[in-house]
Write a protein that holds these residues in place. Structure first.
Motif, mmCIF file in Angstrom:
data_model
loop_
_atom_site.group_PDB
_atom_site.id
_atom_site.type_symbol
_atom_site.label_atom_id
_atom_site.label_comp_id
_atom_site.label_asym_id
_atom_site.label_seq_id
_atom_site.Cartn_x
_atom_site.Cartn_y
_atom_site.Cartn_z
ATOM 1 N N ALA A 88 18.893 50.606 60.331
ATOM 2 C CA ALA A 88 18.245 51.199 61.348
ATOM 3 C C ALA A 88 17.780 50.821 62.851
ATOM 4 C CB ALA A 88 16.826 51.781 60.805
ATOM 5 N N ASN A 89 18.178 49.309 63.093
ATOM 6 C CA ASN A 89 17.385 48.800 64.024
ATOM 7 C C ASN A 89 18.704 47.742 64.815
ATOM 8 O OD1 ASN A 89 14.652 49.708 63.776
ATOM 9 N ND2 ASN A 89 14.717 48.146 61.997
ATOM 10 N N TYR A 90 19.499 47.460 64.268
ATOM 11 C CA TYR A 90 20.411 46.547 65.060
ATOM 12 C C TYR A 90 21.759 47.346 65.324
ATOM 13 C CZ TYR A 90 23.739 42.571 65.970
ATOM 14 O OH TYR A 90 24.677 41.821 66.539
ATOM 15 N N PRO A 91 22.009 47.436 66.586
ATOM 16 C CA PRO A 91 23.307 48.360 66.867
ATOM 17 C C PRO A 91 24.474 47.442 67.124
ATOM 18 C CG PRO A 91 21.935 48.116 68.643
ATOM 19 C CD PRO A 91 21.252 47.284 67.847
ATOM 20 N N GLY A 92 24.547 46.111 67.075
ATOM 21 C CA GLY A 92 25.565 45.440 67.451
ATOM 22 C C GLY A 92 26.525 45.213 66.476
ATOM 23 N N ASN A 93 27.756 44.314 66.974
ATOM 24 C CA ASN A 93 28.626 43.958 65.926
ATOM 25 C C ASN A 93 28.421 42.521 65.107
ATOM 26 O OD1 ASN A 93 30.126 46.176 66.737
ATOM 27 N ND2 ASN A 93 30.725 45.508 68.692
ATOM 28 N N ASP A 94 27.585 41.973 65.424
ATOM 29 C CA ASP A 94 27.371 40.691 64.397
ATOM 30 C C ASP A 94 26.888 40.912 63.121
ATOM 31 O OD1 ASP A 94 26.406 38.175 63.659
ATOM 32 O OD2 ASP A 94 25.624 37.506 65.465
ATOM 33 N N ARG A 95 27.997 40.681 62.240
ATOM 34 C CA ARG A 95 27.744 41.077 60.848
ATOM 35 C C ARG A 95 26.541 40.250 60.394
ATOM 36 N NH1 ARG A 95 29.186 38.962 55.998
ATOM 37 N NH2 ARG A 95 29.804 40.459 54.362
ATOM 38 N N LYS A 96 26.297 38.971 60.756
ATOM 39 C CA LYS A 96 25.135 38.318 60.146
ATOM 40 C C LYS A 96 23.893 38.806 60.262
ATOM 41 C CE LYS A 96 23.368 33.664 59.921
ATOM 42 N NZ LYS A 96 23.290 32.099 60.538
ATOM 43 N N GLU A 97 23.813 39.345 61.723
ATOM 44 C CA GLU A 97 22.739 40.024 62.178
ATOM 45 C C GLU A 97 22.461 41.200 61.431
ATOM 46 O OE1 GLU A 97 19.899 39.037 64.031
ATOM 47 O OE2 GLU A 97 20.874 37.119 63.771
ATOM 48 N N GLY A 98 23.406 42.283 61.480
ATOM 49 C CA GLY A 98 23.532 43.536 60.933
ATOM 50 C C GLY A 98 23.118 43.399 59.363
ATOM 51 N N CYS A 99 23.422 42.345 58.716
ATOM 52 C CA CYS A 99 23.085 42.504 57.432
ATOM 53 C C CYS A 99 21.723 42.068 57.124
ATOM 54 C CB CYS A 99 24.053 41.318 56.428
ATOM 55 S SG CYS A 99 25.682 42.164 56.323
ATOM 56 N N LYS A 100 20.889 41.687 58.011
ATOM 57 C CA LYS A 100 19.372 41.376 57.920
ATOM 58 C C LYS A 100 18.771 42.671 58.358
ATOM 59 C CE LYS A 100 19.943 36.530 59.405
ATOM 60 N NZ LYS A 100 19.494 35.787 60.791
ATOM 61 N N ASP A 101 19.189 43.749 58.605
ATOM 62 C CA ASP A 101 18.843 45.010 59.199
ATOM 63 C C ASP A 101 18.145 45.810 58.065
ATOM 64 O OD1 ASP A 101 17.685 47.016 60.802
ATOM 65 O OD2 ASP A 101 19.610 47.686 61.538
ATOM 66 N N THR A 102 17.095 45.593 57.571
ATOM 67 C CA THR A 102 16.259 46.170 56.743
ATOM 68 C C THR A 102 14.663 46.086 57.034
ATOM 69 O OG1 THR A 102 15.702 46.739 54.482
ATOM 70 C CG2 THR A 102 16.222 44.597 54.648
ATOM 71 N N ALA A 103 13.964 47.189 57.076
ATOM 72 C CA ALA A 103 12.687 46.971 57.722
ATOM 73 C C ALA A 103 11.920 48.252 56.619
ATOM 74 C CB ALA A 103 12.406 47.148 58.910
ATOM 75 N N GLN A 104 10.517 47.747 56.643
ATOM 76 C CA GLN A 104 9.747 48.738 55.875
ATOM 77 C C GLN A 104 9.147 49.870 56.737
ATOM 78 O OE1 GLN A 104 6.128 47.399 53.723
ATOM 79 N NE2 GLN A 104 6.656 48.786 51.976
ATOM 80 N N LEU A 105 9.381 50.895 56.925
ATOM 81 C CA LEU A 105 8.855 51.773 57.805
ATOM 82 C C LEU A 105 7.664 52.279 57.521
ATOM 83 C CD1 LEU A 105 10.101 53.751 60.056
ATOM 84 C CD2 LEU A 105 10.697 55.366 58.523
ATOM 85 N N TYR A 106 7.243 52.547 56.317
ATOM 86 C CA TYR A 106 6.023 52.923 55.862
ATOM 87 C C TYR A 106 5.554 52.202 54.595
ATOM 88 C CZ TYR A 106 2.044 56.190 54.782
ATOM 89 O OH TYR A 106 0.713 56.419 54.754
ATOM 90 N N PRO A 107 4.276 51.555 54.652
ATOM 91 C CA PRO A 107 4.040 50.713 53.501
ATOM 92 C C PRO A 107 3.741 51.332 52.147
ATOM 93 C CG PRO A 107 2.266 50.708 55.069
ATOM 94 C CD PRO A 107 3.424 51.396 55.792
ATOM 95 N N VAL A 108 4.060 50.856 51.110
ATOM 96 C CA VAL A 108 3.730 51.352 49.699
ATOM 97 C C VAL A 108 2.119 51.553 49.509
ATOM 98 C CG1 VAL A 108 3.950 51.330 47.386
ATOM 99 C CG2 VAL A 108 5.773 50.841 48.623
ATOM 100 N N GLY A 109 1.638 52.885 49.301
ATOM 101 C CA GLY A 109 0.221 52.950 49.224
ATOM 102 C C GLY A 109 -0.164 54.312 49.437
#
Length: 420
Positions: A88-109
């Motif tokens: 959802a956040n990294y638009p570039g072509n760097d695969r290493k950075e793209g594969c870190k692109d996961t984030a919690q949009l809304y916390p479990v609770g």
């Protein structure tokens, strides 16, 4: 835990219990505590391919947003829900950075519907598809507690961050014995995506669904969120030993473990005079295996003498195999007679084809129930029928009397015919 909807955890343990003629114990373990609130995390693929317009004339992203809005409105009050994104956040072509692109949009609770909807509304299809890393993070989001935990993954493509195979990630999550189920939904997927999402679900006993319309997506996600609120028996994670002397002592309950290829797992159960041990085991193949296999469950004494065994064989037509056994210990005139330690051995003959990883071991579920035994311990069949023997005896007696009456009437009719 097994390809089954784990209501459980469920279907596999139920089949195993039926195989052995058992009933579930009233508690998962003797020290069972109150269940925590069920937790669900929705994991949404927000990669660039979600811009594709092939779901009811709109984009895949628009269909996912609409489904989330509807599901958030209908989420049960007692379900703690969170949302995680991937790509959802990294638009570039760097695969290493793209594969870190996961984030919690809304916390479990506890769910604030307005905040959750606002967060979803901001999403725009952006980057890569790091399914494996997202699943690892989602498992951490749901870590802790004893309630139902469920990940619902919605994706339209394969993971783009190999060699971190998401199937292997799912198996590692299942091997932790934390009772977490992953359900997957594929948005208009191709065959490779379908196979990968099915493999992820299979590894944790979840379900896979292919979705092509908005209503299908909304209905299915809603069903999975509501399913998390259903009461289930949560298996207790245990770890069998390589020999009986060091095996864990189990009480009545439902347990989960892993058994490697060619490995024996040992457990101990204390059975008092006048009690009956009922045990069953189910082993599931959460990956490709060779078509011929079997499972063995043995009860032996502490000195190694076999008491009774249960075994079953398969030919590759099912993804789970079960067997069970019963051991009634005779009553004793001595009220202070000690309990007998019964050793339970579980072994299977699954084998992995070339190229398939043999670790972690295959998931197994073990049901143990120690109940008051029959009056005559050797008469297990009689005890198994219980009061059904009264019905069986009545049917036999009625059948006998009916036969006698029919024979008498037949002879009477023949006698009348001859007379006339």
């Amino acid at each position: 835990m097994i390809r089954r909807q784990r209501l459980a955890v469920g279907v596999c343990a139920l089949l195993a219990a039926l195989t052995a003629g058992l009933t579930f114990p009233t508690a998962a373990a003797a020290d069972e505590t109150a269940q925590a609130a069920p937790k669900v995390e929705l994991v949404l693929d927000v990669s660039g391919s979600m811009r594709t317009r092939d779901i009811d004339g709109g984009t895949r992203m628009a269909a996912a947003k609409q489904a989330f809005d509807d599901v958030l409105d209908a989420t049960p009050q007692d379900v703690e829900l969170g949302i995680r994104t991937l790509g959802a956040n990294y638009p570039g072509n760097d695969r290493k950075e793209g594969c870190k692109d996961t984030a919690q949009l809304y916390p479990v609770g506890p769910l604030d519907r307005t905040d959750a909807k606002t967060a979803v509304a901001t999403l725009q299809p952006t980057g890569w598809t790091p399914i494996g890393p997202a699943l690892l993070k989602a498992a951490g989001d749901l870590d802790g507690g004893s309630g139902t935990r469920r990940i619902v993954l919605i994706s339209d493509g394969e993971d783009t961050c190999q060699p971190l195979d998401p199937c292997e990630v799912a198996r590692e999550i299942a091997a932790k014995g934390i009772g977490l189920t992953i359900d997957t939904l594929g948005l208009v997927p191709d065959s490779k995506t379908r196979d990968q999402l099915s493999c992820i679900a299979d590894a944790t006993g979840g379900t896979y669904t292919s979705v092509q319309h908005k209503e299908e997506l909304t209905d299915r996600v809603g069903q999975l969120v509501h399913r998390a609120a259903d009461p289930v028996v949560t298996p207790v994670a245990t770890s069998g030993a390589g020999q009986c002397t060091s095996a864990p002592a189990l009480k009545s309950g439902l347990y989960t473990d892993r058994a490697a290829f060619g490995q024996q797992r040992w457990y101990k159960v204390d059975v008092k005079p006048g009690q009956e041990l009922r045990a069953s085991v189910s082993v599931a193949d959460d990956r490709a295996v060779n078509p011929s296999y079997g499972v063995l469950l043995r009860a032996v004494t502490a000195k190694g003498r076999e008491i009774v065994r249960g075994e079953a064989a398969g030919t590759g037509r099912t993804d789970m195999i079960s067997t069970g056994l019963r051991y009634p210990k005779p009553a004793s005139d001595d009220d202070n007679a000690p309990a007998e330690t019964v050793c339970l051995e579980v072994a299977h003959s699954f084998s992995a084809p070339a190229g398939v990883k043999s670790t972690p071991g295959l998931p197994l579920e073990l049901t143990v129930d120690v109940v008051n035994g029959p009056h005559q311990a050797h008469d297990v069949a009689s005890f198994g029928l219980g009061r059904g023997w009264w019905l069986l005896g009545t049917l036999v007696l009625v059948g006998f009397l009916a036969g006698v009456l029919w024979g008498w009437l037949s002879r009477w009719r023949v006698a009348i015919w001859r007379t006339n």
